[in-house]
Design a protein around this motif. Structure first.
Motif, PDB file in Angstrom:
ATOM      1  N   ILE A  95      96.186  27.720   3.618  1.00 55.80           N
ATOM      2  CA  ILE A  95      95.037  27.549   2.720  1.00 55.80           C
ATOM      3  C   ILE A  95      95.361  26.697   1.501  1.00 55.80           C
ATOM      4  O   ILE A  95      94.463  26.137   0.893  1.00 55.80           O
ATOM      5  CB  ILE A  95      94.440  28.900   2.274  1.00 55.80           C
ATOM      6  N   ASP A  96      96.620  26.595   1.128  1.00 57.29           N
ATOM      7  CA  ASP A  96      97.015  25.797  -0.041  1.00 57.29           C
ATOM      8  C   ASP A  96      98.053  24.775   0.399  1.00 57.29           C
ATOM      9  O   ASP A  96      99.245  25.036   0.386  1.00 57.29           O
ATOM     10  CB  ASP A  96      97.582  26.702  -1.129  1.00 57.29           C
ATOM     11  N   SER A  97      97.581  23.597   0.799  1.00 59.21           N
ATOM     12  CA  SER A  97      98.488  22.572   1.325  1.00 59.21           C
ATOM     13  C   SER A  97      99.151  21.744   0.227  1.00 59.21           C
ATOM     14  O   SER A  97      99.935  20.854   0.524  1.00 59.21           O
ATOM     15  CB  SER A  97      97.733  21.661   2.283  1.00 59.21           C
ATOM     16  N   THR A  98      98.842  22.039  -1.039  1.00 58.93           N
ATOM     17  CA  THR A  98      99.433  21.257  -2.125  1.00 58.93           C
ATOM     18  C   THR A  98     100.867  21.679  -2.434  1.00 58.93           C
ATOM     19  O   THR A  98     101.625  20.899  -2.990  1.00 58.93           O
ATOM     20  CB  THR A  98      98.592  21.386  -3.411  1.00 58.93           C
ATOM     21  N   VAL A  99     101.226  22.909  -2.094  1.00 62.13           N
ATOM     22  CA  VAL A  99     102.580  23.418  -2.350  1.00 62.13           C
ATOM     23  C   VAL A  99     103.095  24.119  -1.106  1.00 62.13           C
ATOM     24  O   VAL A  99     102.341  24.419  -0.188  1.00 62.13           O
ATOM     25  CB  VAL A  99     102.620  24.397  -3.554  1.00 62.13           C
ATOM     26  N   LYS A 100     104.407  24.382  -1.084  1.00 63.27           N
ATOM     27  CA  LYS A 100     105.039  25.098   0.030  1.00 63.27           C
ATOM     28  C   LYS A 100     105.524  26.442  -0.469  1.00 63.27           C
ATOM     29  O   LYS A 100     106.326  26.526  -1.385  1.00 63.27           O
ATOM     30  CB  LYS A 100     106.215  24.277   0.560  1.00 63.27           C
ATOM     31  N   ILE A 150     102.734  34.597   4.136  1.00 61.24           N
ATOM     32  CA  ILE A 150     103.255  33.309   3.666  1.00 61.24           C
ATOM     33  C   ILE A 150     102.662  32.170   4.490  1.00 61.24           C
ATOM     34  O   ILE A 150     102.264  31.134   3.946  1.00 61.24           O
ATOM     35  CB  ILE A 150     104.794  33.281   3.721  1.00 61.24           C
ATOM     36  N   ASP A 151     102.590  32.352   5.813  1.00 55.23           N
ATOM     37  CA  ASP A 151     101.989  31.326   6.674  1.00 55.23           C
ATOM     38  C   ASP A 151     100.526  31.088   6.308  1.00 55.23           C
ATOM     39  O   ASP A 151     100.061  29.947   6.270  1.00 55.23           O
ATOM     40  CB  ASP A 151     102.095  31.723   8.144  1.00 55.23           C
ATOM     41  N   TYR A 152      99.804  32.174   6.041  1.00 55.07           N
ATOM     42  CA  TYR A 152      98.406  32.042   5.646  1.00 55.07           C
ATOM     43  C   TYR A 152      98.285  31.287   4.323  1.00 55.07           C
ATOM     44  O   TYR A 152      97.439  30.395   4.180  1.00 55.07           O
ATOM     45  CB  TYR A 152      97.757  33.419   5.543  1.00 55.07           C
ATOM     46  N   GLU A 207      91.258  32.652  -3.115  1.00 53.02           N
ATOM     47  CA  GLU A 207      89.995  32.586  -2.374  1.00 53.02           C
ATOM     48  C   GLU A 207      88.791  32.671  -3.306  1.00 53.02           C
ATOM     49  O   GLU A 207      87.803  31.980  -3.101  1.00 53.02           O
ATOM     50  CB  GLU A 207      89.940  33.700  -1.333  1.00 53.02           C
ATOM     51  N   THR A 208      88.883  33.488  -4.317  1.00 52.17           N
ATOM     52  CA  THR A 208      87.781  33.608  -5.268  1.00 52.17           C
ATOM     53  C   THR A 208      87.644  32.326  -6.085  1.00 52.17           C
ATOM     54  O   THR A 208      86.543  31.831  -6.307  1.00 52.17           O
ATOM     55  CB  THR A 208      88.016  34.813  -6.194  1.00 52.17           C
ATOM     56  N   GLY A 209      88.767  31.792  -6.535  1.00 50.65           N
ATOM     57  CA  GLY A 209      88.740  30.579  -7.348  1.00 50.65           C
ATOM     58  C   GLY A 209      88.284  29.349  -6.581  1.00 50.65           C
ATOM     59  O   GLY A 209      87.660  28.463  -7.148  1.00 50.65           O
ATOM     60  N   TRP A 210      88.620  29.296  -5.320  1.00 49.33           N
ATOM     61  CA  TRP A 210      88.273  28.115  -4.505  1.00 49.33           C
ATOM     62  C   TRP A 210      87.006  28.295  -3.715  1.00 49.33           C
ATOM     63  O   TRP A 210      86.568  27.417  -3.000  1.00 49.33           O
ATOM     64  CB  TRP A 210      89.391  27.781  -3.536  1.00 49.33           C
TER      65      TRP A 210
END
Length: 87
Positions: A24-29, A18-20, A78-81
């Motif tokens: 990597i995705d700062s747009t949501v929590k 969850i922390d990871y 990771e693949t999408g980004w």
């Protein structure tokens, strides 16, 4: 013995995933939710309400099953980004 019986998943391992995800995705929590003896990945909005459940169709899962669902979700992100793969 296959890869699904090699180790036991604990809460700390799920919290690390969850922390990871939150890094990597700062747009949501992302948050770890639990009820009925199971666990699920939740997306929390700014009012601390559950906005959506990205994996598992909203159901609660055993820890090991959720662990693999979250790993698959991370691989998809990771693949999408085009993020570098962790080693």
């Amino acid at each position: 013995m296959n890869k699904y019986t090699m180790f036991r998943v604990n809460i700390a391992m799920l919290d690390n995933l969850i922390d990871y995800l939150n890094r990597i995705d700062s747009t949501v929590k992302y948050n770890l939710g639990s009820a009925y003896g199971g666990w699920r990945l939740e997306i929390i909005d700014e009012n601390h309400c559950i906005k959506s459940v990205p994996v598992g169709n909203g159901f609660y899962h055993p820890k090991k099953e959720l662990y693999y669902l979250i790993l698959a979700y991370i691989e998809g992100l990771e693949t999408g980004w085009k993020l570098p793969q962790k080693t």
